[in-house]
Design a protein around this motif. Sequence first.
Motif, PDB file in Angstrom:
ATOM      1  N   LEU A 122      -2.815   5.620  -7.893  1.00 46.91           N
ATOM      2  CA  LEU A 122      -2.288   4.267  -8.067  1.00 46.91           C
ATOM      3  C   LEU A 122      -1.990   3.965  -9.533  1.00 46.91           C
ATOM      4  N   ALA A 123      -2.832   4.461 -10.425  1.00 43.04           N
ATOM      5  CA  ALA A 123      -2.575   4.258 -11.853  1.00 43.04           C
ATOM      6  C   ALA A 123      -1.286   4.967 -12.254  1.00 43.04           C
ATOM      7  N   ALA A 124      -1.124   6.212 -11.789  1.00 39.15           N
ATOM      8  CA  ALA A 124       0.104   6.938 -12.104  1.00 39.15           C
ATOM      9  C   ALA A 124       1.310   6.223 -11.496  1.00 39.15           C
ATOM     10  N   GLY A 125       1.156   5.741 -10.267  1.00 39.72           N
ATOM     11  CA  GLY A 125       2.250   5.011  -9.629  1.00 39.72           C
ATOM     12  C   GLY A 125       2.634   3.764 -10.398  1.00 39.72           C
ATOM     13  N   ALA A 126       1.629   3.047 -10.884  1.00 40.16           N
ATOM     14  CA  ALA A 126       1.891   1.824 -11.658  1.00 40.16           C
ATOM     15  C   ALA A 126       2.564   2.149 -12.988  1.00 40.16           C
ATOM     16  N   LEU A 127       2.322   3.348 -13.508  1.00 45.52           N
ATOM     17  CA  LEU A 127       2.955   3.765 -14.755  1.00 45.52           C
ATOM     18  C   LEU A 127       4.316   4.421 -14.515  1.00 45.52           C
TER      19      LEU A 127
END
Length: 170
Positions: A122-127
């Motif tokens: 999710l962090a990678a997706g948000a970035l």
Amino acid sequence: PEAERWTALRDDVWQGVNHKSYTAIYPPLWLLVAGGVVALHDSVAAMKLFLVLCEAGCWLVLARLLRRRGQAPERLLIWAWHPAALVEIAGSGHNEPFGLLFVTLALLALEMPRRPGAAAALAAGALAKVVPALLALAWLRQLRLRNLALAGLAGLALDLPYLDARQGLV
């Protein structure tokens, strides 16, 4: 945009672009990865191929998720055969599959007993795209604080190259 190397691109279309001084609206992971694709092969075809591969990656992750849930893998054909996705990705080069790949990975990770992978995805997706950040908010209750903190630190690390943009970044 005012760099000398882009002079040849400043045609009639460029003249009609609003707000030329705005910085990119794309999150840092997408900018870094897109820069990597361009470094490998600077062409529109290379970027579109990368995005089609991201879309295929989404299909693979969803196929695994369907198997885990005991659901028919044929359900994936509803997505894979839809022409709009291929037209927008392969035809127009929209970067949604890059962010969506992380969303599908997060969905798969949420099925696992341990879920640090979900927070990282999710962090990678948000970035990579804005929409996964909104999903992260909806899934907060399913994630451990420690994993969210690690995901946040990873996000800050990816933001470091852009700190010199300061107020122009937002």
